[in-house]
Motif scaffolding. Structure first.
Motif, PDB file in Angstrom:
ATOM      1  N   PHE A   7       6.023  -5.341  -5.349  1.00  0.00           N
ATOM      2  CA  PHE A   7       6.740  -4.106  -5.681  1.00  0.00           C
ATOM      3  C   PHE A   7       6.992  -3.323  -4.409  1.00  0.00           C
ATOM      4  CE2 PHE A   7       6.865   0.425  -6.768  1.00  0.00           C
ATOM      5  CZ  PHE A   7       7.855   0.424  -7.746  1.00  0.00           C
ATOM      6  N   GLY A   8       8.190  -2.725  -4.317  1.00  0.00           N
ATOM      7  CA  GLY A   8       8.498  -1.872  -3.181  1.00  0.00           C
ATOM      8  C   GLY A   8       9.185  -2.641  -2.063  1.00  0.00           C
ATOM      9  N   PRO A   9       9.209  -2.044  -0.872  1.00  0.00           N
ATOM     10  CA  PRO A   9       8.686  -0.709  -0.553  1.00  0.00           C
ATOM     11  C   PRO A   9       9.515   0.402  -1.214  1.00  0.00           C
ATOM     12  CG  PRO A   9       8.941  -2.049   1.441  1.00  0.00           C
ATOM     13  CD  PRO A   9       9.674  -2.754   0.336  1.00  0.00           C
ATOM     14  N   VAL A  10       8.823   1.471  -1.558  1.00  0.00           N
ATOM     15  CA  VAL A  10       9.471   2.618  -2.175  1.00  0.00           C
ATOM     16  C   VAL A  10       8.785   3.883  -1.674  1.00  0.00           C
ATOM     17  CG1 VAL A  10       7.986   2.569  -4.218  1.00  0.00           C
ATOM     18  CG2 VAL A  10      10.248   3.622  -4.371  1.00  0.00           C
ATOM     19  N   SER A  11       9.579   4.938  -1.482  1.00  0.00           N
ATOM     20  CA  SER A  11       9.027   6.216  -1.042  1.00  0.00           C
ATOM     21  C   SER A  11       8.782   7.122  -2.236  1.00  0.00           C
ATOM     22  CB  SER A  11       9.990   6.904  -0.061  1.00  0.00           C
ATOM     23  OG  SER A  11      10.157   6.136   1.112  1.00  0.00           O
ATOM     24  N   MET A  12       7.725   7.893  -2.153  1.00  0.00           N
ATOM     25  CA  MET A  12       7.345   8.825  -3.208  1.00  0.00           C
ATOM     26  C   MET A  12       6.752  10.061  -2.534  1.00  0.00           C
ATOM     27  SD  MET A  12       3.938   6.885  -4.652  1.00  0.00           S
ATOM     28  CE  MET A  12       2.603   6.429  -3.536  1.00  0.00           C
ATOM     29  N   PRO A  13       6.364  11.080  -3.294  1.00  0.00           N
ATOM     30  CA  PRO A  13       5.843  12.289  -2.645  1.00  0.00           C
ATOM     31  C   PRO A  13       4.569  12.072  -1.832  1.00  0.00           C
ATOM     32  CG  PRO A  13       6.493  12.752  -4.907  1.00  0.00           C
ATOM     33  CD  PRO A  13       6.562  11.273  -4.748  1.00  0.00           C
ATOM     34  N   PHE A  14       3.859  10.981  -2.103  1.00  0.00           N
ATOM     35  CA  PHE A  14       2.581  10.758  -1.423  1.00  0.00           C
ATOM     36  C   PHE A  14       2.693   9.781  -0.255  1.00  0.00           C
ATOM     37  CE2 PHE A  14       1.944  11.548  -5.967  1.00  0.00           C
ATOM     38  CZ  PHE A  14       1.258  12.754  -5.900  1.00  0.00           C
ATOM     39  N   GLY A  15       3.869   9.165  -0.075  1.00  0.00           N
ATOM     40  CA  GLY A  15       4.053   8.227   1.018  1.00  0.00           C
ATOM     41  C   GLY A  15       4.976   7.086   0.619  1.00  0.00           C
ATOM     42  N   ARG A  16       5.220   6.197   1.533  1.00  0.00           N
ATOM     43  CA  ARG A  16       6.026   5.001   1.272  1.00  0.00           C
ATOM     44  C   ARG A  16       5.066   3.822   1.125  1.00  0.00           C
ATOM     45  NH1 ARG A  16      11.145   3.275   1.235  1.00  0.00           N
ATOM     46  NH2 ARG A  16      11.726   1.233   2.079  1.00  0.00           N
ATOM     47  N   PHE A  17       5.151   3.131  -0.023  1.00  0.00           N
ATOM     48  CA  PHE A  17       4.154   2.104  -0.298  1.00  0.00           C
ATOM     49  C   PHE A  17       4.788   0.831  -0.844  1.00  0.00           C
ATOM     50  CE2 PHE A  17       4.737   3.332  -4.634  1.00  0.00           C
ATOM     51  CZ  PHE A  17       4.226   2.304  -5.421  1.00  0.00           C
ATOM     52  N   VAL A  51      -0.124  -1.338   0.523  1.00  0.00           N
ATOM     53  CA  VAL A  51      -0.086  -0.663   1.822  1.00  0.00           C
ATOM     54  C   VAL A  51       0.721   0.618   1.653  1.00  0.00           C
ATOM     55  CG1 VAL A  51      -0.365  -2.748   3.206  1.00  0.00           C
ATOM     56  CG2 VAL A  51       1.941  -2.033   2.528  1.00  0.00           C
ATOM     57  N   ILE A  52       0.358   1.645   2.403  1.00  0.00           N
ATOM     58  CA  ILE A  52       1.048   2.929   2.289  1.00  0.00           C
ATOM     59  C   ILE A  52       1.124   3.626   3.637  1.00  0.00           C
ATOM     60  CG2 ILE A  52      -1.102   4.107   1.597  1.00  0.00           C
ATOM     61  CD1 ILE A  52       0.721   5.947  -0.174  1.00  0.00           C
ATOM     62  N   ASP A  53       2.309   4.112   3.931  1.00  0.00           N
ATOM     63  CA  ASP A  53       2.542   4.990   5.081  1.00  0.00           C
ATOM     64  C   ASP A  53       2.555   6.409   4.525  1.00  0.00           C
ATOM     65  OD1 ASP A  53       3.624   6.633   7.028  1.00  0.00           O
ATOM     66  OD2 ASP A  53       5.576   5.625   7.074  1.00  0.00           O
ATOM     67  N   VAL A  54       1.504   7.165   4.760  1.00  0.00           N
ATOM     68  CA  VAL A  54       1.352   8.470   4.116  1.00  0.00           C
ATOM     69  C   VAL A  54       2.243   9.546   4.740  1.00  0.00           C
ATOM     70  CG1 VAL A  54      -0.997   7.969   3.366  1.00  0.00           C
ATOM     71  CG2 VAL A  54      -0.632   9.063   5.591  1.00  0.00           C
ATOM     72  N   HIS A  55       2.899   9.227   5.855  1.00  0.00           N
ATOM     73  CA  HIS A  55       3.723  10.229   6.530  1.00  0.00           C
ATOM     74  C   HIS A  55       5.193  10.156   6.124  1.00  0.00           C
ATOM     75  CE1 HIS A  55       0.311  11.334   8.948  1.00  0.00           C
ATOM     76  NE2 HIS A  55       0.158  10.090   9.343  1.00  0.00           N
TER      77      HIS A  55
END
Length: 265
Positions: free
Chosen positions: A225-235, A248-252
């Motif tokens: 699934f993804g990658p997709v961006s959301m309010p908490f990060g791109r995961f 995996v998540i990029d929180v920035h």
């Protein structure tokens, strides 16, 4: 006395038939380095991000043929007491509390909906040496087809309060310890094939989600699934070459507004 508040996610490990392959994969995808294997403890090997302990890998015990999967451990002040709560509330202890040298005491359990998790009573090993930085644990979610059971079980075993996310597209709740949100609970819908079991979904932080996905798929991982961006990060959700699921998540890199939450009824 627990190093972390009761119920806090405190450690993660996984068992791999090809231990060297797992080290190579996660070293490339998450930037991990590895310590010396401990023969005394079944070749248990800690992984490090920037010199901080963030997880561990190990081979199966002789005769054990369980599929590879990440296991999340929740902190406990008294593993024996937690084991009793697990059984009293419809869960199952898969391994009774076992002392691991001076490091601490562990047990393995399963919730009434089939989610396997660990419990850790800290000794000299207090848990994650780092969180929320590249290569380190960031977040976890209980993925279950029986959310009512999870929502009743986990707050009965640990001092969680529940908040419900106001989103008509998903059934998602947050597990809080006081004012701190420590874990989520997601209902598994039809998008999850029947062969995918209920599980703890463990997130590791990366500096660049898309780059991490590229490295993972180049090394034989499967993008789920993804990658997709959301309010908490791109995961993104992945499966490694040996079948262990992780995210995996990029929180920035964020997008959108944080959804409203209300106390769960």
């Amino acid at each position: 006395m627990a190093a972390l508040p009761e119920g806090t996610p405190c450690w993660a490990d996984a068992m791999f038939a090809d231990l060297d392959g797992a080290k190579s994969f996660y070293g490339d995808v998450l930037g991990w380095t590895f310590g010396e294997s401990s023969a005394e403890f079944g070749d248990y090997t800690q992984a490090y991000a920037d010199g901080k302990a963030v997880a561990a890998v190990m081979p199966p015990m002789p005769g054990q043929e369980a599929p590879s999967a990440w296991c999340l451990y929740l902190a406990s002040e008294n593993a024996a007491a937690t084991a009793g709560k697990i059984r009293d509330n419809g869960g199952e202890t898969l391994m009774d509390p076992m002392r691991v040298g001076d490091f601490g005491t562990m047990l393995m359990a399963r919730d009434p909906g089939g989610v396997t998790f660990g419990v850790w009573q800290a000794g000299t090993h207090e848990g994650f040496g780092a969180r929320g930085v590249p290569g380190a644990f960031c977040w976890a979610e209980v993925f279950t087809r029986e959310p009512a059971k999870a929502d009743a079980f986990f707050p009965a075993v640990f001092p969680y309060s529940l908040r419900e996310m106001q989103d008509e597209h998903i059934d998602f709740r947050l597990f809080n310890l006081g004012d701190e949100t420590v874990m989520g609970r997601m209902k598994m819908g039809d998008e999850f094939p029947p062969e995918v079991p209920a599980h703890m979904n463990v997130y590791f932080t990366v500096a660049d989600c898309d780059a991490a996905v590229a490295r993972a798929t180049e090394r034989g991982g499967v993008l789920r699934f993804g990658p997709v961006s959301m309010p908490f990060g791109r995961f993104a959700a992945l499966t490694d070459p040996q079948g262990a699921a992780f995210s995996v998540i990029d929180v920035h890199t964020t997008e959108g507004d944080v959804p409203t939450t209300v106390p769960a009824s």
